[in-house]
Scaffold this active site. Structure first.
Site, mmCIF file in Angstrom:
data_model
loop_
_atom_site.group_PDB
_atom_site.id
_atom_site.type_symbol
_atom_site.label_atom_id
_atom_site.label_comp_id
_atom_site.label_asym_id
_atom_site.label_seq_id
_atom_site.Cartn_x
_atom_site.Cartn_y
_atom_site.Cartn_z
ATOM 1 N N SER A 8 79.275 31.337 51.429
ATOM 2 C CA SER A 8 78.300 30.613 50.595
ATOM 3 C C SER A 8 78.223 29.134 50.932
ATOM 4 O O SER A 8 77.794 28.336 50.109
ATOM 5 C CB SER A 8 78.659 30.770 49.119
ATOM 6 N N SER A 9 78.665 28.765 52.141
ATOM 7 C CA SER A 9 78.522 27.356 52.519
ATOM 8 C C SER A 9 77.133 27.162 53.135
ATOM 9 O O SER A 9 76.192 27.882 52.798
ATOM 10 C CB SER A 9 79.668 26.994 53.458
ATOM 11 N N HIS A 10 77.004 26.197 54.039
ATOM 12 C CA HIS A 10 75.670 25.830 54.555
ATOM 13 C C HIS A 10 74.878 27.008 55.114
ATOM 14 O O HIS A 10 73.716 27.226 54.754
ATOM 15 C CB HIS A 10 75.814 24.768 55.636
ATOM 16 N N SER A 41 81.295 20.409 52.269
ATOM 17 C CA SER A 41 82.367 19.527 52.769
ATOM 18 C C SER A 41 81.815 18.194 53.249
ATOM 19 O O SER A 41 82.515 17.181 53.254
ATOM 20 C CB SER A 41 83.123 20.222 53.909
ATOM 21 N N CYS A 42 80.544 18.197 53.662
ATOM 22 C CA CYS A 42 79.897 16.958 54.129
ATOM 23 C C CYS A 42 79.908 15.887 53.035
ATOM 24 O O CYS A 42 79.887 14.697 53.331
ATOM 25 C CB CYS A 42 78.443 17.217 54.516
ATOM 26 N N GLY A 112 82.097 31.112 58.724
ATOM 27 C CA GLY A 112 82.576 29.765 59.028
ATOM 28 C C GLY A 112 83.909 29.717 59.737
ATOM 29 O O GLY A 112 84.254 30.595 60.536
ATOM 30 N N ARG A 132 88.797 20.427 54.112
ATOM 31 C CA ARG A 132 87.640 21.316 54.227
ATOM 32 C C ARG A 132 87.567 22.139 52.945
ATOM 33 O O ARG A 132 88.556 22.740 52.547
ATOM 34 C CB ARG A 132 87.820 22.250 55.432
ATOM 35 N N ILE A 160 85.858 13.845 60.868
ATOM 36 C CA ILE A 160 86.535 14.219 59.617
ATOM 37 C C ILE A 160 87.799 13.364 59.439
ATOM 38 O O ILE A 160 88.082 12.861 58.351
ATOM 39 C CB ILE A 160 86.835 15.728 59.593
ATOM 40 N N ASP A 179 96.223 10.607 67.550
ATOM 41 C CA ASP A 179 95.275 11.435 68.311
ATOM 42 C C ASP A 179 95.751 11.540 69.755
ATOM 43 O O ASP A 179 96.195 10.554 70.341
ATOM 44 C CB ASP A 179 93.864 10.828 68.265
ATOM 45 N N TYR A 188 82.358 11.642 70.376
ATOM 46 C CA TYR A 188 81.150 11.089 69.744
ATOM 47 C C TYR A 188 80.664 9.806 70.403
ATOM 48 O O TYR A 188 79.464 9.539 70.431
ATOM 49 C CB TYR A 188 81.410 10.802 68.253
ATOM 50 N N ARG A 306 72.411 25.344 59.067
ATOM 51 C CA ARG A 306 71.168 25.461 58.290
ATOM 52 C C ARG A 306 70.044 26.060 59.135
ATOM 53 O O ARG A 306 69.314 26.959 58.709
ATOM 54 C CB ARG A 306 70.737 24.076 57.815
HETATM 55 P P1 FAD Z 1 81.919 27.220 56.213
HETATM 56 O O1 FAD Z 1 81.523 25.903 55.670
HETATM 57 O O2 FAD Z 1 83.172 27.328 56.990
HETATM 58 O O3 FAD Z 1 82.004 28.208 54.980
HETATM 59 C C1 FAD Z 1 82.291 29.570 55.100
HETATM 60 C C2 FAD Z 1 82.293 30.173 53.708
HETATM 61 O O4 FAD Z 1 82.451 31.577 53.826
HETATM 62 C C3 FAD Z 1 83.456 29.673 52.856
HETATM 63 O O5 FAD Z 1 82.976 29.361 51.579
HETATM 64 C C4 FAD Z 1 84.430 30.867 52.841
HETATM 65 O O6 FAD Z 1 85.193 30.936 51.657
HETATM 66 C C5 FAD Z 1 83.462 32.043 52.937
HETATM 67 N N1 FAD Z 1 84.048 33.241 53.584
HETATM 68 C C6 FAD Z 1 84.653 33.293 54.799
HETATM 69 N N2 FAD Z 1 85.021 34.542 55.085
HETATM 70 C C7 FAD Z 1 84.624 35.310 54.045
HETATM 71 C C8 FAD Z 1 84.714 36.705 53.770
HETATM 72 N N3 FAD Z 1 85.273 37.557 54.650
HETATM 73 N N4 FAD Z 1 84.222 37.165 52.605
HETATM 74 C C9 FAD Z 1 83.639 36.313 51.718
HETATM 75 N N5 FAD Z 1 83.522 34.977 51.923
HETATM 76 C C10 FAD Z 1 84.008 34.495 53.082
HETATM 77 N N6 FAD Z 1 78.238 18.645 59.129
HETATM 78 C C11 FAD Z 1 77.111 17.875 59.183
HETATM 79 O O7 FAD Z 1 76.090 18.310 59.731
HETATM 80 N N7 FAD Z 1 77.088 16.636 58.625
HETATM 81 C C12 FAD Z 1 78.170 16.110 57.991
HETATM 82 O O8 FAD Z 1 78.105 14.982 57.480
HETATM 83 C C13 FAD Z 1 79.346 16.892 57.937
HETATM 84 N N8 FAD Z 1 80.448 16.398 57.319
HETATM 85 C C14 FAD Z 1 81.558 17.193 57.221
HETATM 86 C C15 FAD Z 1 82.665 16.690 56.552
HETATM 87 C C16 FAD Z 1 83.812 17.450 56.430
HETATM 88 C C17 FAD Z 1 85.017 16.877 55.707
HETATM 89 C C18 FAD Z 1 83.855 18.767 56.981
HETATM 90 C C19 FAD Z 1 85.097 19.620 56.844
HETATM 91 C C20 FAD Z 1 82.760 19.273 57.644
HETATM 92 C C21 FAD Z 1 81.603 18.502 57.772
HETATM 93 N N9 FAD Z 1 80.464 18.970 58.438
HETATM 94 C C22 FAD Z 1 79.338 18.190 58.520
HETATM 95 C C23 FAD Z 1 80.472 20.319 59.060
HETATM 96 C C24 FAD Z 1 79.917 21.362 58.103
HETATM 97 O O9 FAD Z 1 80.571 21.281 56.867
HETATM 98 C C25 FAD Z 1 80.076 22.755 58.703
HETATM 99 O O10 FAD Z 1 79.426 22.771 59.953
HETATM 100 C C26 FAD Z 1 79.456 23.802 57.781
HETATM 101 O O11 FAD Z 1 80.135 23.833 56.564
HETATM 102 C C27 FAD Z 1 79.497 25.181 58.403
HETATM 103 O O12 FAD Z 1 78.980 26.083 57.492
HETATM 104 P P2 FAD Z 1 79.293 27.637 57.576
HETATM 105 O O13 FAD Z 1 78.332 28.303 56.654
HETATM 106 O O14 FAD Z 1 79.342 28.086 58.976
HETATM 107 O O15 FAD Z 1 80.791 27.870 57.090
#
Ligand code: FAD
Length: 452
Positions: A8-10, A41-42, A112, A132, A160, A179, A188, A306
């Site tokens: 349920s993330s992005h 997380s962004c 993710g 995260r 991050i 690092d 970057y 997205r």
């Molecule tokens: P994720 O965000 O990894 O989420 C996956 C979701 O799926 C989670 O909620 C997890 O619990 C759920 N899940 C996983 N496996 C299962 C399963 N088997 N069953 C049910 N649920 C499950 N990007 C930008 O473009 N701009 C920014 O400014 C930016 N800032 C960031 C800052 C931080 C601190 C971090 C950590 C990341 C940032 N990012 C940014 C990157 C961005 O957050 C990620 O690229 C994005 O969240 C990826 O989304 P996603 O849907 O792939 O997965």
């Protein structure tokens, strides 16, 4: 049509939005193993720095809002197995371990990634955190106000790590960044920028320990971390460690269900379709086409997740929309500086297998007659292929916000424009905003001179 979306993330959120828009009659089941949907997380840095007060507001959707739209939201529900032939999911209630089965016609995975945990002695000690998701956001915020946490080590100086370092420094902690790369923000920015930013971090009481990694965490009798020993043999105090040293795809359970590459990334085509025709995948567990090279790679950004989520939804019943190639554009502030970058940099060119040249220019944001309090120096670097003259990347930095220029360069890369196209491209002039020749024109004209 019954559509299941996992995560349920992005990526998951955008996929659900896309399905609602494209297939209003679809039955949507949205599975999330955590107890909260759509945490961003962004937005974590804004929460850690107290700009956003309520952690639960760092989200695009609430369960009632999504249920009002007809989405069946299942939190605390981990999808642990898929039967692609039978179109069935195994779903485990993470609170009581109860297993159920659910049907789908089309499935979108946005599972993710998880933070990489350094496999070093002492890794099991307390106060070694990640950055995260909502649970870590809450723990990090609590740590910021704990008086017994004085020294914070941040492992990794990507964006991050820099967000973590700045947040803890602003909270009054003494921060050390470690690092293995010789510069901060190694993927970057080139050194013309990182040299300035490294001085900016030091001026804000952030210590840099570069070209070294963590060898060991040392703890006390309470099992809490107390110091870090690095690969160069140096050692320093740490009451808290924030590991931001990369991510790993959350895909182990998918082996044998969909094709994964050697790094565990889910293989997809440009329509986000996996090796199983009714299963699509998006986000940080997939690769995306990098526009400057035309090759696929991991670029873990919400903006990419997205775009992929939208494509996956559009393609559920046939190939309608390819995911657009991206250039890895991102922006960040480091105390008083704001920077953005896109595409190839000198520092990344070799690893990407491309030959580039570049020009570096400085200018003032607005004409020099504008007083200093409304003006600032701007640093800009344009990177291009010296044979084809095609624009490959750019970086910009200033104390004023000039980051939007990078979106124009991202578009130029996507459209395979040359430095000649950019040299006299039409950009507006108004002395309150910029100069008669935008810095992108200035750099492209300099590149033309260098090439001719
Ligand atoms: P994720 O965000 O990894 O989420 C996956 C979701 O799926 C989670 O909620 C997890 O619990 C759920 N899940 C996983 N496996 C299962 C399963 N088997 N069953 C049910 N649920 C499950 N990007 C930008 O473009 N701009 C920014 O400014 C930016 N800032 C960031 C800052 C931080 C601190 C971090 C950590 C990341 C940032 N990012 C940014 C990157 C961005 O957050 C990620 O690229 C994005 O969240 C990826 O989304 P996603 O849907 O792939 O997965």
């Amino acid at each position: 049509m019954k559509v299941a979306v996992v995560g349920s993330s992005h990526g998951g959120y955008e996929a659900v939005r896309g399905v609602l828009q494209q297939f209003p009659d679809a039955h949507i089941d949205w599975y999330e193993k955590g107890d909260f949907i759509s945490f961003l997380s962004c937005g974590m840095e804004l929460y850690l720095q107290g700009v956003v007060k309520d952690v639960n507001s760092v989200s695009y959707a609430t369960i009632p809002e999504m249920e009002d739209k007809g989405v069946h939201v299942h939190i605390n529900s981990e999808v642990t197995n898929i039967d692609p032939d039978g179109h069935k999911l195994t779903v485990v209630d993470v609170q009581n371990g109860q297993e159920t089965s659910a049907d789908y016609d089309k499935l979108i995975l946005s599972v993710g990634a998880v933070p990489f945990k350094l496999p070093v002695p002492g890794k099991e000690l307390q106060n070694i955190y990640a950055m995260r998701g909502r649970d870590w956001a809450i723990k990090l915020r609590e740590a910021e106000v704990k008086p017994d946490i004085k020294n914070v080590t941040v492992v990794g100086s990507g964006y991050i790590g820099i967000e973590a370092a700045e947040s803890f420094a602003k909270a009054g902690k003494h921060v050390t960044i470690v690092d293995m790369n010789p510069t901060i923000l190694g993927t970057y920015l080139d050194t013309e920028f990182t040299e300035i930013l490294e001085e900016e971090l030091k001026a804000n009481d952030v210590d840099l320990r570069l070209s070294q990694s963590v060898k060991e965490y040392v703890g006390n009798s309470d099992n809490k971390v107390t110091s870090v020993i690095s690969t160069t043999g140096e050692s320093w105090d740490a009451d808290l460690v924030v590991e931001t040293a990369g991510i790993r795809p959350a895909t182990k359970w998918l082996a044998g269900i969909v094709d994964l590459d050697d790094h565990g990334m889910i293989k997809t085509d440009e329509y986000q379709q996996t090796s199983q025709p009714d299963i699509f995948a998006v986000g940080d567990s997939t690769e995306i086409e990098f526009a400057p090279t035309g090759k696929k790679q991991l670029i873990a950004l919400a903006s990419n997740a997205r775009r992929q989520g939208r494509s996956a939804a559009a393609n559920l019943e046939g190939h309608k929309r390819k995911t657009t190639a991206v250039s890895g554009s991102s922006a960040l502030h480091v105390f008083s500086y704001k920077f953005a970058s896109t595409g190839v940099k000198d520092v990344t060119a070799k690893g990407l297998g491309v030959d580039v040249d570049s020009v570096f220019v400085t200018d003032t944001k607005v004409p020099p007659f504008v007083p200093a309090e409304h003006n600032a120096e701007v640093f800009f670097k344009l990177t291009y292929d010296p044979k084809t003259r095609v624009v490959m990347g750019a970086q910009i930095m200033s104390k004023m916000d000039t980051t939007a220029n990078i979106n124009a360069i991202s578009l130029a890369i996507q459209q395979h424009m040359t430095v000649d196209d950019l040299a006299y491209a039409d950009f507006f002039f108004q002395p309150g905003f910029d100069r008669p020749w935008n810095i992108m024109n200035v750099a492209a004209q300099k590149a033309e001179q260098k090439l001719d």
